[in-house]
Design an enzyme around this catalytic site. Structure first.
Site, short mmCIF file in Angstrom:
data_model
loop_
_atom_site.label_atom_id
_atom_site.label_comp_id
_atom_site.label_asym_id
_atom_site.label_seq_id
_atom_site.Cartn_x
_atom_site.Cartn_y
_atom_site.Cartn_z
N SER A 40 0.81 -1.22 0.00
CA SER A 40 0.00 0.00 0.00
C SER A 40 0.84 1.26 0.00
CB SER A 40 -0.92 0.03 1.22
OG SER A 40 -1.82 -1.04 1.17
N HIS A 244 -7.07 -9.22 4.09
CA HIS A 244 -5.87 -9.84 4.69
C HIS A 244 -6.26 -10.97 5.64
CE1 HIS A 244 -2.38 -7.56 3.34
NE2 HIS A 244 -3.05 -6.43 3.47
N HIS A 283 -4.36 -1.86 -4.84
CA HIS A 283 -4.05 -3.25 -5.20
C HIS A 283 -5.20 -4.13 -4.76
CE1 HIS A 283 -3.45 -3.90 -0.97
NE2 HIS A 283 -2.70 -2.81 -0.95
#
EC number: 3.1.3.1
Lengths: 468, 468
Positions: A40, A244, A283
């Site tokens: 990031s 995540h 992303h």
């Protein structure tokens, strides 16, 4: 995924478009200078400085020299008001890459110093709404600080003229209109990250859409007289974090909360047509698939949005509760808690197998516990994950308003920074040359684990730090 | 994935754009009428009839009534020349949905009859290039037929005026220009599917780009005098099939071969600016991720294109070779064959572990063997898969040429059919009413397994048939 879910739960027609679907213009390519898979920090620096840099870099180039950001240039060269809104710590990679210059994203103590103007350019951010109060608090206040040192940046910010906010009430009391004299504002509504939307107590934390709305109107009012305009970066920060954890329900609710923020921003653009709105991700996270094969036999073609409907808490929240001492030692009581509260009530899983319940009740490792909860939800939804990290896939690019058509098609992420530079007529190199490089590295790179429980337990960025 | 690979192997700049990247206009949404996850039959019917239908439907609506296709209407209402190019059997779902009306995609015997004009509209397809000769051959010719019956459609096609081609030489001898009198053409260059690009012997089969180029110029020449124009559907059919096998290297090479076909088609559009080119997928396959976590530890941010560079055959080809009796019984010789030929030579894996080699050498189940080979390649590339089936994710939409801008943004797949209807001024309902429904179902739905070894071994469509 989110569109399918909302359509099915709300019984919307096949042609329903989200606030983002309606403004799709193309895609953004995300690789960084040192990997096909960005993080990031490098991803945000592509937007803020329009350069490719290494993973973990916060508005510095490959050689660690500082790069002027579009936010800084908008402030210094155009006299624009500037803002950062995020649901992560405001010191986290994305907002940081617009407002600080450090060699590694984990230097959040130093990033906080930048954000209140403690560097060569002085204060450039007029408004901050998000989490991360702990990086502004001295380590002498153990329960509220995650700083390594005893500096009280919260007081320093006030002394420098910042209005500081830390509660929902203070946020609500902030007038959206005629607030020119209120700037600069530092609003940090959680010690660490703000809550996932699925866990959020609306009495204690504002939503992303509420923060976006207030920020837009305060910044607009502040610059109305001189017609200078403003630059505002709004991040739905925890969409990524839920991925995540491979937590599809938390991921979903944060996406929908982000749609709401987009709706707010689009309304502003409709009322102020000289504004341009860009929406893009830095992303993809999780190697997420809207389908998952559960058995060796060839799979049926389906996935099941209903499995996400009755999930009431994030996996992060649940695993924290399960691993806290309060969750009890009595094995029978614990089994019932896991069956009735965790599975039936929080996950909406009424058909949990004995095996699932007993394994969750006995697991003491947080990573394994989270994986187990992720599998329980993801398998029932038939949603797949390939990683707890990021992937290299292109991400959607959305734009609306003035000159939005210039972003049509497939672009490098740096093109988005270049677009901002062009439409605002900025000179980033001249900003770069004004930033002294002596504050880019900390004396120590040590990272202090934050003491705020569920919201930071095993947070992915600490794993990332270990990987670099 | 393909862009990253080509960039890395050919040392191209970060900004390199493929022939598709340059013409990205938006995205297409893929759900069918009965599932959030479509199959190829319903996906192609959305393009050909501009309606949502059930999975497995070939140009029929939910009630199994026939729907007129853009190809049929272009022929009947505009006098356009029409063509289908595919690397699958020409009777497979996608080309079928433009040229036949059957209640289930597996009725390929009946689809072949439609394609040579044996239905109420008569012959409407002027040119076919692809595989699938076996569905035109009588079952009396055991080695070349996959029909359930003794009809010789190949001879019937000739009797009806088709020029039939089955070899590379016949393809090469076909003049691209001044070929009006050559139409209609039925070119089937393989008994079943044509080879994956990674396995293709260019001496025996043309590439997709070569077929596309010849088809474009033949159809254009045929209609030049009357300025009627043509409609041509070109499918890189096996991109999807490689993903069904979770075979990243075969997937990659077929994608790049498709780019070459797009380059050919774009060149034609540049030379004939009254043409519009649309490129879109019917769905995603495999739940593919450009990243894969290999260990419980938090993953590094990367994937490894180099692992695909030296792969020389598809998993389908290799597993067929390994399971054929010729691969030998002598255990030591077999081990050496697997180590030296399969891993080192065909997969480009020089560091295969003893465990991997011995397991592959001993595996006799084709599904398990393919999975094992997929894991060997995918793990080294760090590429993830969530399913052997399809997923619900939106797919990219590309367009180039006349009126291409009308396809910008996010669309239902049916919008693509509607776009074709609008730009060509077609009336599909009037075509629908002309199609008699008596040929939509076969007397028997039984599907004959094709006898052509690697190219059909465990082909995904037979699994799908079982799932419905």
């Amino acid at each position: 995924m989110a569109r399918n879910y909302v359509q099915q739960i709300q019984d919307l027609p096949i042609g329903f478009q989200s606030s983002l679907d309606e403004i799709l213009v193309g895609s953004s390519r995300t690789r960084s200078s040192n990997s096909l898979v960005t993080d990031s920090a490098a991803g945000a620096t592509a937007f803020s400085c329009r350069i490719k840099t290494y993973n973990a870099a916060i508005a510095v180039a490959d050689d660690k020299s500082p790069c002027g950001t579009v936010l800084e240039a908008a402030k210094l060269q155009r006299g624009m008001a500037t803002g950062l809104v995020a649901t992560s710590r405001i010191t986290h990679a994305t907002p940081a890459a617009f407002s600080a210059h450090v060699s590694h994203r984990d230097m959040e103590d130093l990033i906080a110093e930048y954000q209140i103007g403690n560097y060569s350019l002085g204060p450039v951010v007029d408004l901050m709404f998000g989490g991360g109060r702990c990086h502004f608090m001295p380590n002498t206040q153990a329960n509220v600080s995650c700083r390594m040192d005893a500096r009280d940046l919260w007081s320093e910010a006030r002394a420098a003229g910042f209005h500081t906010l830390s509660t929902r009430k203070q946020f609500d009391d902030l007038e959206s209109r005629s607030s020119a004299k209120k700037l600069p504002i530092l609003g940090a509504f959680a010690p660490s990250h703000m809550a996932y939307e699925i866990d959020r107590d609306s009495a204690s934390q504002p939503s992303l859409a509420e923060m976006a709305d207030k920020a837009l109107h305060i910044l607009n009012s502040a610059t109305k007289k001189k017609s200078a305009g403003f630059f505002l970066m709004i991040e739905g920060s925890r969409i990524d974090m839920a991925a995540h954890t491979n937590d599809p329900a938390a991921h979903l609710r944060d996406i929908v909360a982000y749609w709401d923020a987009v709706t707010v921003a689009r309304k502003f653009v409709d009322e102020h047509p000289d504004t341009v709105l860009i929406s893009v991700s830095d992303h993809e996270t999780g190697g997420f698939s809207v389908a998952k094969q559960l058995t060796p036999e060839y799979p049926e073609y389906l996935w099941n949005p209903r499995a996400l409907e009755h999930v009431r808490h994030s996996i992060e929240y649940i695993s924290y509760k399960l691993l806290s001492p309060l969750a009890g030692d009595d094995q029978e009581a614990r089994y019932k808690f896991v069956r009735d509260t965790v599975f039936a009530d929080w996950l909406g899983i009424k058909d949990a197998k004995h095996e699932e319940i007993i394994t969750a009740a006995q697991e003491t490792d947080s990573t394994k516990l989270r994986q187990l909860l992720s599998t329980a939800i993801s398998n029932r939804a038939q949603i797949g994950w390939a990683t707890h990290g990021h992937s290299a896939v292109d991400v959607n690019l959305y734009a609306y308003g003035k000159d939005a058509h210039l972003l049509r098609g497939n672009h490098e992420n740096t093109d988005i920074g270049k677009f901002i530079v062009n439409v605002l007529g900025l000179d980033l190199d001249s900003v770069s040359s004004k930033i002294k490089a002596d504050r880019i590295a900390q004396g120590t790179q040590a990272v202090k684990e934050t003491p705020f429980g569920s919201q930071d337990l095993d947070a992915p960025e600490h794993h990332l730090a270990a990987a670099h």
